[in-house]
Motif scaffolding. Structure first.
Motif, PDB file in Angstrom:
ATOM      1  N   SER A 120     -33.634 -11.380 -19.546  1.00 19.80           N
ATOM      2  CA  SER A 120     -32.220 -11.752 -19.411  1.00 19.80           C
ATOM      3  C   SER A 120     -31.282 -10.552 -19.317  1.00 19.80           C
ATOM      4  CB  SER A 120     -31.796 -12.673 -20.574  1.00 19.80           C
ATOM      5  OG  SER A 120     -31.817 -11.978 -21.798  1.00 19.80           O
ATOM      6  N   ILE A 121     -31.809  -9.344 -19.487  1.00 17.87           N
ATOM      7  CA  ILE A 121     -30.976  -8.150 -19.285  1.00 17.87           C
ATOM      8  C   ILE A 121     -31.601  -7.238 -18.233  1.00 17.87           C
ATOM      9  CG2 ILE A 121     -30.017  -6.065 -20.332  1.00 17.87           C
ATOM     10  CD1 ILE A 121     -29.663  -7.577 -22.927  1.00 17.87           C
ATOM     11  N   GLY A 122     -32.855  -6.848 -18.450  1.00 17.75           N
ATOM     12  CA  GLY A 122     -33.490  -5.882 -17.542  1.00 17.75           C
ATOM     13  C   GLY A 122     -33.465  -6.344 -16.094  1.00 17.75           C
ATOM     14  N   VAL A 176     -27.969 -19.610 -22.229  1.00 13.77           N
ATOM     15  CA  VAL A 176     -27.349 -19.025 -21.042  1.00 13.77           C
ATOM     16  C   VAL A 176     -27.020 -17.576 -21.399  1.00 13.77           C
ATOM     17  CG1 VAL A 176     -25.381 -19.142 -19.474  1.00 13.77           C
ATOM     18  CG2 VAL A 176     -26.451 -21.248 -20.318  1.00 13.77           C
ATOM     19  N   THR A 177     -27.432 -16.655 -20.544  1.00 15.03           N
ATOM     20  CA  THR A 177     -27.496 -15.247 -20.911  1.00 15.03           C
ATOM     21  C   THR A 177     -26.254 -14.718 -21.645  1.00 15.03           C
ATOM     22  OG1 THR A 177     -29.131 -14.768 -19.221  1.00 15.03           O
ATOM     23  CG2 THR A 177     -27.784 -12.922 -19.963  1.00 15.03           C
ATOM     24  N   GLU A 226     -22.758  -0.874 -23.478  1.00 17.32           N
ATOM     25  CA  GLU A 226     -22.234  -0.207 -24.679  1.00 17.32           C
ATOM     26  C   GLU A 226     -21.271  -1.136 -25.391  1.00 17.32           C
ATOM     27  OE1 GLU A 226     -22.172   4.523 -23.766  1.00 17.32           O
ATOM     28  OE2 GLU A 226     -20.690   3.335 -22.667  1.00 17.32           O
ATOM     29  N   ASP A 227     -21.541  -1.368 -26.661  1.00 14.38           N
ATOM     30  CA  ASP A 227     -20.687  -2.265 -27.472  1.00 14.38           C
ATOM     31  C   ASP A 227     -20.454  -3.599 -26.768  1.00 14.38           C
ATOM     32  OD1 ASP A 227     -20.525  -0.177 -29.317  1.00 14.38           O
ATOM     33  OD2 ASP A 227     -18.763   0.662 -28.309  1.00 14.38           O
ATOM     34  N   GLY A 228     -21.463  -4.062 -26.069  1.00 15.14           N
ATOM     35  CA  GLY A 228     -21.401  -5.370 -25.416  1.00 15.14           C
ATOM     36  C   GLY A 228     -20.843  -5.338 -24.011  1.00 15.14           C
ATOM     37  N   VAL A 229     -20.353  -4.189 -23.533  1.00 14.22           N
ATOM     38  CA  VAL A 229     -19.739  -4.111 -22.201  1.00 14.22           C
ATOM     39  C   VAL A 229     -20.691  -3.452 -21.213  1.00 14.22           C
ATOM     40  CG1 VAL A 229     -17.793  -3.186 -20.872  1.00 14.22           C
ATOM     41  CG2 VAL A 229     -17.437  -4.016 -23.209  1.00 14.22           C
ATOM     42  N   LEU A 230     -20.821  -4.063 -20.055  1.00  9.81           N
ATOM     43  CA  LEU A 230     -21.727  -3.567 -19.025  1.00  9.81           C
ATOM     44  C   LEU A 230     -21.222  -2.242 -18.465  1.00  9.81           C
ATOM     45  CD1 LEU A 230     -24.190  -4.101 -17.162  1.00  9.81           C
ATOM     46  CD2 LEU A 230     -22.616  -5.269 -15.608  1.00  9.81           C
ATOM     47  N   TYR A 277     -21.025  -8.460 -21.664  1.00  8.96           N
ATOM     48  CA  TYR A 277     -22.361  -9.048 -21.550  1.00  8.96           C
ATOM     49  C   TYR A 277     -22.773  -9.735 -22.846  1.00  8.96           C
ATOM     50  CZ  TYR A 277     -26.788  -9.186 -18.943  1.00  8.96           C
ATOM     51  OH  TYR A 277     -27.882  -9.577 -18.207  1.00  8.96           O
ATOM     52  N   GLY A 278     -22.262  -9.199 -23.964  1.00 13.30           N
ATOM     53  CA  GLY A 278     -22.638  -9.760 -25.256  1.00 13.30           C
ATOM     54  C   GLY A 278     -21.702  -9.254 -26.327  1.00 13.30           C
TER      55      GLY A 278
END
Lengths: 461, 478
Positions: free
Chosen positions: B249-251, B425-426, B318-322, B282-283
């Motif tokens: 879900s990320i790679g 959901v990702t 980084e810190d959830g940001v793409l 992203y998270g």
């Protein structure tokens, strides 16, 4: 070019067998020549040509088998490979009693098989280029971009063994898939699998893929059970999984197969008639398996009743009670995961076409293909996966709107038990995946309608 | 070999704007002890040359096992013919890269190919014997693998480098059956265990025999364990399952070729677009992801990628940001980047490089040990060891199953639960991440079966993970 490259694979196998010396030895030589041309956004992206030959030497000592392989064909390399296999078999024998039943008894050489195409013509890169141009033109006519791949291959397999096997055959294959896609990301899929590139018309495929790109907003379906119409591509993939989960003789003999204790019982609807037909010209035919055992038709499900599982030499020995190999070894000496059917054929039904399959459905799902299917629970043949590139809503007997792709989690045997109708026409389908040495296979099957297709989720925007 | 490749490439015709040749020699060995006997003992040596060219805007690639001057010249001619036969297309840009020079070798203490068959089998027999004892165990496996890959790479841009990687791994697993119930248990991970770019010391570190009785007992216990209940729950993922969660879900979602639709017909696209780089959340803030081809021991570790780009470490999230994507020279240029991410990798000599993961890892957090994380959880589930996996072609909607789950109540682990599964959901799933265990719990997990490309390529990658906690996860979907 060196002298050895002019050898036939069988001559190479015979030379390696002689170099290996006395003992129980099987040499398997596989030569692959292939060409794959990929495209995206109506432009070529990657094209790969492969010419490679592998030699695998199996040595059996005190019922212990060991395998060593190389792609160098000089005497020195073949001798070293044979010694590696022998040393490994000796090491294995130190661990106690072995279980390998010994090499297959020799059989009469099979008649040459394979496609009618001339190999060199089939692998001409100009042919790939022409296929791509034809595809791009059709996609452009529809205002769409084309994505996909065209490939052709010729794989010669030869086996020579100390038990007297002298076998050689060639399997030619071709595969093409086309995805047409619009600017909104809506897409449609079509594919074809055949023994020769001549049998595949790229323009027809592109038109079929384009016809599935509908200019309409996609509907959504929540989790639940729905009537479903599955196109042959979707049926074929489910049957491939069933092949390994239900008809693997090793899993069956170990008591972990989906049909363990269920042979001669009803496992599917009466209309389901499934066989492995390796000699059928409508499949990608093969005369012998990788243990040199002749292939023959085998009924797996007849009128919904489970009939048999497939075996290689080792699974047959484990099953006991006089069980013999059915010619389904997929590796020299038998694969650790056991045997597998490679030429599955699901008999067609009486429906004229997919429209007739849709007709009785008040509200259901039409599926072109499945994606990222994986096993959830083996004995239940429970799978999960996604629909992709051509999922539609069926309303009042007709395909009405695109549908957001859905996740299904369902049992293949349950779907076959709930199958209500099949099309008359069958199509040879495959995923066209060629990992490692090329081994082309496909499933000949119709489209079908089944009840209660279990949807467990849907894609989001 | 480098001299031969360089010499042949020095004679490419003027119409050829770029050419590279890669010689790859691979040695592999696999041993499997199953149900008290040697089930498989196999070795393979293969070598050959792959030549990739760009001519008239088209690309061509031809591979041959004939690693001789005549063989390489023939492959070059075939690659040029293939490029010439392609439909005309604009020649896309490629970012520049300094010519790779020198030699790189992966570190190791003991070469696994120096360990005898007898010693390997002794270790496997000891482990496998410790798995047996209950008649409901129908299959008991102990396996090990070793792999050596030697590569020589040359290009018309002046690259001339070589590298050698040695990998090995081992695993034990059992299948237990009782009537219609079938359960599996594996160690140190599912799907063949966890290989590393390391020597035999990596295998010895697993203590297979010591862990075997626990694995066997858990498989038997699972046969009659309660089913994992469905609902929206707090979930702690074990490190091995988290590795596959990151992988899928990320790679894959951050492979730039997918974002550019170049893999749309097979591996798929991505829910992420190049325009999201630098901006997309992203998270949660606990999500920090890197791609690092310089990590010691990773299956995605190398000196140079298969386009000759030096190994690098890149912060992806980084810190959830793409922040960045996985790229090769072509995809990087397509979105205006100055450098390749160094992620072009090929499976052997007969495949051409495509965008791949290296070692894509979650950075350690501050949640302490797994025990600390459990103690900090009032109500949830602990899920361990992957059993099934599936995700859509945009890498957005996933569903996983694990071998075991355990209830977490008031900071303590309960008994085993069978057939756990979860879906999500990702971005929503990763937004629920609220704790990652600390560096002491962080380790690399090898994933040796990553499929992509046509013809198919199997890539080996690693993911560094530590157990992590997610809130509000849908459990019990299968």
């Amino acid at each position: 070019m060196s002298l050895v490259t002019r050898e036939t694979p069988l001559q190479t196998a015979q030379r390696a067998l002689a170099l290996a010396g006395p003992g129980e030895v099987q040499v398997t030589v596989v030569r692959e020549r292939s060409l794959m041309s990929r495209f995206a956004r109506s432009a070529p992206t990657q094209a790969t040509a492969v010419d490679d030959t592998t030699v695998e030497i199996l040595v059996v000592r005190e019922h212990h088998a060991a395998l060593a392989g190389t792609n160098r064909l000089d005497d020195e390399a073949l001798l070293a490979t044979a010694r590696n296999a022998d040393r490994a078999a000796l090491a294995a024998a130190l661990g106690g009693a072995g279980t390998h039943p010994g090499l297959a008894e020799p059989t009469a050489p099979a008649p040459p098989r394979g496609g009618s195409d001339d190999d060199e013509a089939q692998l001409d890169p100009a042919r790939a280029g022409a296929a791509l141009r034809a595809t791009f033109a059709v996609a452009a006519e529809h205002g769409l971009e084309a994505f996909g791949a065209w490939t052709a291959g010729a794989v010669q397999t030869a086996i020579a063994s100390s038990s007297g096997a002298q076998l050689e055959e060639e399997v030619t294959d071709s595969f093409m898939k086309v995805v047409c896609r619009d600017g909104q990301g809506r897409s449609g899929y079509a594919s074809a699998t055949a023994t020769t590139a001549d049998a595949i018309d790229p323009a027809v495929l592109a038109a079929r893929a384009a016809s599935k790109v509908r200019d309409a907003p996609a509907a959504e379906l929540g989790p639940g059970s729905y009537p479903v119409v599955l196109e042959p591509e979707a049926v074929g993939l489910l049957l491939e999984f069933l092949g390994s989960l239900a008809f693997n003789g090793l899993a069956h003999a170990e008591g972990r197969g989906a049909l363990s204790g269920r042979l001669a019982t009803t496992v599917a609807a009466p209309a389901i008639d499934l066989s492995d037909m390796p000699l059928s010209a409508r499949t990608l035919p093969r005369a012998f398996d990788l243990e040199g055992v002749p292939k023959a038709s085998l009924q797996l499900i007849a009128d919904g009743i489970a009939q048999a599982v497939v075996h290689d030499l080792r699974s047959a020995a484990l099953a006991g009670a006089g069980t013999r190999s059915t010619g389904h070894a997929v590796a020299p000496g038998g694969a650790p995961d056991g045997p597998a059917p490679t030429n599955l054929v699901l008999r067609g039904g009486s429906a004229r076409d997919v429209e007739e399959l849709c007709a009785p459905i008040e509200r259901g799902i039409y599926v072109t293909r499945l994606w990222y299917v994986n096993t959830v629970r083996e004995k239940e043949t429970l799978l999960t996966g996604m629909t992709r590139e051509g999922t539609f809503l069926i309303e009042d007997g007709q395909i009405t709107r695109p549908l957001r792709d859905v996740r299904f989690t369902d049992s293949v045997l349950r779907l076959l038990a709930a199958t209500e109708a099949l099309t008359r026409e069958q199509r040879l389908v495959s995923e066209g995946e060629f990992y490692g040495r090329r081994f082309a296979y496909g499933v000949l099957c119709p489209a079908l309608r089944a009840g209660g297709f279990r949807v467990t989720g849907a894609t989001t925007t | 070999m480098l001299d031969l490749l360089t010499d042949v490439l020095s004679r490419v015709p003027a119409r050829c704007s770029y050419a590279e040749a890669r010689h790859v020699a691979t040695d592999e060995e696999e041993l499997l002890v199953r149900n008290a006997t040697v089930d498989r003992i196999a070795s393979t040596s293969a070598d050959g040359v792959g030549v990739r060219v760009r001519s008239g805007g088209g690309w061509g690639f031809a591979a041959t096992r004939e690693a001789t001057r005549a063989g390489v010249e023939h492959a070059l001619a075939r690659a040029l013919a293939i490029a010439a036969s392609q439909p005309a297309a604009p020649a896309g840009p490629r970012v520049p890269c300094p010519p790779a020079r020198g030699h790189w070798a992966s570190p190791l203490e003991r070469d696994p190919f120096d360990v005898s068959h007898e010693d390997k089998l002794e270790l496997l027999f000891a482990a496998e014997q410790a798995l047996r004892g209950d008649s409901r165990i129908v299959r008991s496996d102990a396996t090990c693998e070793s792999r050596r890959v030697q590569t020589a790479f040359a290009s018309t841009e002046g690259a001339a480098c070589s590298q050698e990687r040695v990998e090995c791994g081992a695993a034990i697993s059992v299948i237990a059956v009782d009537g219609d119930e079938l359960q599996v248990r594996s160690y140190p991970g599912a799907h063949g265990g966890s290989a590393a770019c390391a020597g035999w010391e990596h295998v010895l570190g697993f203590d297979l025999a010591g862990n075997a009785p626990r694995i066997a007992a858990e498989a038997i216990e699972l046969l009659s364990a309660p089913d994992c209940p469905a609902g929206r729950r707090t979930v702690i993922l074990g490190a091995e399952q988290l590795a596959l969660q990151i992988h899928e879900s990320i790679g894959h979602a951050l492979e730039l070729d997918r974002m550019l639709l170049l893999e749309a017909a097979y591996a798929g696209t991505s829910w992420v677009s190049p325009a999201d780089l630098g901006a997309l959340r992203y998270g949660s803030q606990h999500l920090n992801i890197t791609a690092d081809a310089t990590l010691c021991g990773g299956l995605g570790t190398f000196g140079w990628d298969d386009e000759g780009v030096a190994a690098a470490r890149t912060a992806l999230i980084e810190d959830g940001v793409l922040r960045a994507a996985l790229s090769d020279r072509g995809s990087a240029a397509a979105i205006g980047l100055a450098h390749s991410g160094g992620c072009a990798r090929a499976d052997g000599f007969a495949r051409q490089p495509i965008v791949r993961m290296t070692n894509v890892s979650i950075e350690p957090g501050e949640a302490g040990t797994l025990d600390d994380l459990v103690a900090d959880t009032d109500d949830g589930l602990y899920l361990e060891t992957n059993r099934s996996w599936s995700i859509d072609d945009r890498r957005l909607h996933f569903q996983f199953g694990t071998e075991v789950a355990r209830e977490v109540r008031a900071g303590k682990l309960g008994g085993l639960l069978r057939n756990p599964s979860y879906a999500g959901v990702t971005p929503q799933f990763w937004s629920g991440l609220d704790a990652v265990c600390s560096r002491a719990q962080w380790r690399l997990w090898g994933v040796g079966n990553c499929g992509k490309g046509e013809p198919g390529q199997v890539m080996r990658v690693s993911h560094g993970t530590a157990p992590a906690r997610f809130r509000d996860v849908q459990v019990g979907v299968a």
